[in-house]
Motif scaffolding. Structure first.
Motif, PDB file in Angstrom:
ATOM      1  N   VAL A   1      47.158 -46.983  -0.175  1.00 29.28           N
ATOM      2  CA  VAL A   1      47.611 -48.075  -1.038  1.00 29.28           C
ATOM      3  C   VAL A   1      46.450 -49.000  -1.389  1.00 29.28           C
ATOM      4  N   LYS A   2      45.631 -49.299  -0.394  1.00 27.49           N
ATOM      5  CA  LYS A   2      44.523 -50.228  -0.598  1.00 27.49           C
ATOM      6  C   LYS A   2      43.473 -49.673  -1.561  1.00 27.49           C
ATOM      7  N   GLY A   3      43.566 -48.388  -1.886  1.00 26.48           N
ATOM      8  CA  GLY A   3      42.637 -47.788  -2.826  1.00 26.48           C
ATOM      9  C   GLY A   3      43.202 -47.579  -4.217  1.00 26.48           C
ATOM     10  N   GLN A   4      44.459 -48.008  -4.440  1.00 28.85           N
ATOM     11  CA  GLN A   4      45.092 -47.830  -5.749  1.00 28.85           C
ATOM     12  C   GLN A   4      44.881 -49.073  -6.608  1.00 28.85           C
ATOM     13  N   LYS A   5      44.304 -48.888  -7.771  1.00 33.68           N
ATOM     14  CA  LYS A   5      43.854 -50.034  -8.566  1.00 33.68           C
ATOM     15  C   LYS A   5      44.973 -50.982  -8.972  1.00 33.68           C
ATOM     16  N   ASP A   6      46.208 -50.463  -9.172  1.00 27.71           N
ATOM     17  CA  ASP A   6      47.298 -51.338  -9.622  1.00 27.71           C
ATOM     18  C   ASP A   6      47.850 -52.218  -8.508  1.00 27.71           C
ATOM     19  N   ILE A   7      47.583 -51.858  -7.261  1.00 33.72           N
ATOM     20  CA  ILE A   7      48.241 -52.556  -6.150  1.00 33.72           C
ATOM     21  C   ILE A   7      47.297 -52.964  -5.024  1.00 33.72           C
ATOM     22  N   LEU A   8      46.013 -52.697  -5.162  1.00 34.94           N
ATOM     23  CA  LEU A   8      45.106 -52.869  -4.027  1.00 34.94           C
ATOM     24  C   LEU A   8      44.960 -54.318  -3.588  1.00 34.94           C
TER      25      LEU A   8
END
Length: 212
Positions: free
Chosen positions: A92-99
């Motif tokens: 999750v911490k690597g997903q641009k929309d939600i990091l």
């Protein structure tokens, strides 16, 4: 509102998940379901919908693959489930929309143990935890490391789980609260009781997400 099925690619396995991101989300709640359940859990999906209506993103995912879930012992392998939750949180911490969103865990039944153990792993990287009819006692040895404010929700008819939650509450050293839902059993199947759970969870997450 963005709704998508996601594949969470971890080191040794790929897990399926359902991610929902409302406009201008206040934070993201990652669900950790109980034994024998999945991302399709009707109770967790009900809670997720109410959180979404309150402006929170949600991620429901399968902690086990279909073949892994067929082996009954895997459902109670808290070490494995915790590691999956930790790795999924890192994903999750690597997903641009939600990091950059505030993060919370919603754990049900045995999923509460993996949620609390993962919260202990991340320290102040998790902003809040909610347990629904959970077994936080299964994480007893690591509760002292939980920094995230934690809400334990238990039905008033669920007397043994109340006792186990009280034991866990006594061991938590963070901001903490146990709330007993009157007239509710373990699964909160009585009319209106699951909504009480969802409302309490939404209030808890909103309170602590605002303080990130």
């Amino acid at each position: 509102m963005l709704k998508e099925e996601v594949q969470i690619v971890l080191e040794d396995v790929t897990l399926d998940g359902n991610l929902v991101i409302p406009d201008s989300p206040k934070g993201l709640v990652i669900f950790s379901h109980g034994s024998g359940s999945s991302r399709f859990s009707p109770r967790n999906n009900y809670v997720a919908r109410l959180l979404q209506q309150n402006g929170m993103a949600t991620l429901l995912f399968d902690l086990l693959t279909r073949s892994e879930d067929m082996l009954y012992e895997n459902r109670f392998d808290i070490d494995r489930l915790t590691q999956r939750l930790i790795e999924t949180t890192q994903w999750v911490k690597g997903q641009k929309d939600i990091l950059n969103l505030a993060l919370g865990y919603f754990g049900a039944s045995t999923g509460a143990a993996s949620a609390l153990r993962a919260a202990a792993f991340f320290g102040n990287g998790i902003q809040a935890v909610v347990s629904r009819g959970g077994r936080p006692d299964l994480a007893l040895g690591e509760l002292h490391g939980v920094e995230a404010p934690t809400l334990l929700l238990v039905g008033s008819f669920d007397t043994e789980v109340i006792r186990l939650n009280q034991k866990a509450l006594d061991n938590l050293q963070c901001q903490k609260k146990m709330e007993i839902i009157p007239g509710a059993s373990h699964l909160f199947e009585e009319p209106g009781k699951l909504r009480e759970v969802a409302n309490a969870a939404a209030d808890w997450f909103e309170k602590w997400f605002d303080q990130k």
